[in-house]
Write a protein that holds these residues in place. Structure first.
Motif, short mmCIF file in Angstrom:
data_model
loop_
_atom_site.label_atom_id
_atom_site.label_comp_id
_atom_site.label_asym_id
_atom_site.label_seq_id
_atom_site.Cartn_x
_atom_site.Cartn_y
_atom_site.Cartn_z
N PHE A 198 0.97 -0.74 0.39
CA PHE A 198 0.02 0.00 0.21
C PHE A 198 0.96 1.59 0.21
CE2 PHE A 198 -2.57 -3.13 1.72
CZ PHE A 198 -3.66 -3.51 1.16
N SER A 199 1.06 1.73 0.86
CA SER A 199 2.49 2.91 1.32
C SER A 199 3.06 2.82 1.52
CB SER A 199 1.24 4.37 2.00
OG SER A 199 2.21 5.52 1.87
N GLN A 200 3.71 3.35 2.19
CA GLN A 200 5.32 3.58 2.78
C GLN A 200 5.08 4.24 4.42
OE1 GLN A 200 7.87 2.12 2.07
NE2 GLN A 200 6.82 1.31 1.03
N TYR A 201 5.07 2.88 5.93
CA TYR A 201 4.39 3.63 6.78
C TYR A 201 6.39 4.24 7.69
CZ TYR A 201 -0.24 3.19 5.94
OH TYR A 201 -1.67 3.04 5.82
N SER A 202 6.05 4.93 8.01
CA SER A 202 7.18 5.16 9.24
C SER A 202 6.19 4.66 10.54
CB SER A 202 7.47 6.59 9.41
OG SER A 202 6.47 7.50 10.14
N LEU A 203 7.47 4.51 11.46
CA LEU A 203 7.03 3.78 12.98
C LEU A 203 6.03 4.72 13.25
CD1 LEU A 203 10.24 2.61 13.84
CD2 LEU A 203 8.77 1.29 13.49
N LYS A 204 6.16 6.33 12.79
CA LYS A 204 5.15 7.28 13.28
C LYS A 204 3.88 7.17 13.24
CE LYS A 204 4.67 12.43 14.39
NZ LYS A 204 5.16 13.84 14.36
N SER A 205 3.93 6.70 11.61
CA SER A 205 2.38 6.74 11.53
C SER A 205 1.60 5.72 10.99
CB SER A 205 2.45 7.27 9.71
OG SER A 205 3.55 6.03 8.73
N PHE A 206 2.67 4.01 12.04
CA PHE A 206 2.10 3.37 11.79
C PHE A 206 1.42 3.26 12.95
CE2 PHE A 206 2.39 -1.42 13.40
CZ PHE A 206 1.76 -2.43 12.44
N TYR A 207 1.80 3.97 13.99
CA TYR A 207 1.35 4.32 15.31
C TYR A 207 0.30 5.18 15.12
CZ TYR A 207 0.39 6.79 20.11
OH TYR A 207 0.58 6.84 20.96
N GLY A 208 0.10 5.77 14.39
CA GLY A 208 -0.94 6.52 14.36
C GLY A 208 -1.79 6.24 13.51
N LEU A 209 -1.82 5.07 13.11
CA LEU A 209 -3.02 4.71 11.98
C LEU A 209 -3.26 3.35 13.16
CD1 LEU A 209 -4.14 3.45 9.94
CD2 LEU A 209 -2.59 1.68 9.50
N GLY A 210 -2.76 2.62 14.15
CA GLY A 210 -3.40 2.16 15.69
C GLY A 210 -4.11 2.97 16.44
N GLN A 211 -3.92 3.90 16.15
CA GLN A 211 -4.35 5.10 17.56
C GLN A 211 -5.86 5.66 16.25
OE1 GLN A 211 -4.02 6.14 20.17
NE2 GLN A 211 -2.46 5.21 20.32
N LEU A 212 -6.11 5.22 15.26
CA LEU A 212 -7.46 5.08 14.48
C LEU A 212 -7.94 4.36 14.71
CD1 LEU A 212 -8.00 7.55 12.04
CD2 LEU A 212 -7.01 6.22 10.91
N TYR A 213 -7.73 3.02 14.52
CA TYR A 213 -8.08 1.96 15.17
C TYR A 213 -9.15 2.20 16.04
CZ TYR A 213 -5.29 -0.61 11.55
OH TYR A 213 -5.11 -1.35 10.67
N ILE A 214 -8.83 2.44 17.70
CA ILE A 214 -9.73 2.81 18.24
C ILE A 214 -10.38 4.46 18.51
CG2 ILE A 214 -8.45 1.23 19.50
CD1 ILE A 214 -6.95 3.50 21.03
#
Length: 255
Positions: A198-214
């Motif tokens: 999909f896209s290049q996720y930095s660790l910061k954006s990956f963490y942010g994606l996890g926050q979006l899940y909740i």
């Protein structure tokens, strides 16, 4: 050919051709002293590809980036465009067939199950596209769509199957702590899957994606279909993953 002739040949407006020239997307081979734009055979080939890309949903900025790339190959592009258009036609055919069956279902001629009513309408990877464009920009999402559109139907099914397998595996690990090796291995697989497809996720954006899940109930509801509480579990595990990869500097950047 003059601009009027090109416009008539391709059934587009002269204004559109002028706009393409102004933004550097399609520059005529020559402009006469009298100001007439003259298009070469090569210009016509380029215009043909621009219109194919437009039909496939690419914006002008993305098309310009593609055709101006030194590695751009016209022959290869035509082959790819044909594959993409065939895939688009197949999807439309399936949706038309679905409409025909639904009309018969409404009149009582046939009975469709809920699953059959949604055949040919796979929106799995586009469900949150509008929000993704808002959060991460058009270019990132256009690149994702371009990657997906290059996949054959079989490859798309394989991608969807891997997606499901990862989520089912994570759901089976919910009774373990997010810090456990098994959970972190599964989360790394999810991280790698996103970056590879999909896209290049930095660790910061990956963490942010996890926050979006909740934080976003749409994501929570979608993920929890694989198992109650999975969204929250994944969010915590993704945070732990980022913490471990950042070697303890998570507090400074993410908390």
């Amino acid at each position: 050919m003059k601009v009027k002739e090109v416009a008539e040949l391709f059934d587009i407006s002269i204004r559109t051709l002028h706009h393409y020239d102004q933004i550097g997307l399609l520059t005529p081979k020559e402009v006469t002293d009298a100001g007439y734009r003259l298009y070469s055979e090569e210009n016509l080939e380029t215009l043909q590809q621009i219109l194919f890309f437009r039909e496939l949903g690419f914006n002008l900025k993305e098309i310009k980036k593609i055709i101006n790339n030194p590695s751009f190959d016209k022959h290869e592009a035509f082959i790819l465009q044909r594959k993409m258009l065939m895939e688009k036609r197949n999807k439309l055919d399936k949706m038309i067939e679905n409409i025909d069956k639904t009309l018969k279902h409404i009149t009582g001629e046939i009975h469709l199950t809920n699953k059959e009513r949604f055949e040919g309408m796979n929106m799995k990877f586009n469900e949150y596209e509008e929000e993704a464009r808002y959060r991460w920009g058009n270019d990132s999402i256009d690149n994702v769509n371009f990657k997906l559109s290059r996949l054959s139907t079989e490859e798309q099914h394989d991608l969807s199957g891997r997606w499901d397998r990862i989520f089912h595996n994570l759901a089976s690990l919910r009774n373990r702590t997010p810090q456990s090796k098994e959970v972190q291995a599964a989360i790394k697989e999810w991280y790698d899957f996103l970056n590879d497809n999909f896209s290049q996720y930095s660790l910061k954006s990956f963490y942010g994606l996890g926050q979006l899940y909740i934080q976003d109930e749409r994501f929570t509801k979608n993920i929890d279909q694989y198992g109650e509480g999975l969204a929250s579990f994944m969010s915590e595990a993704m945070k732990v993953f980022a913490v471990q990869q950042k070697r303890g500097h998570i507090n400074e950047h993410y908390d």
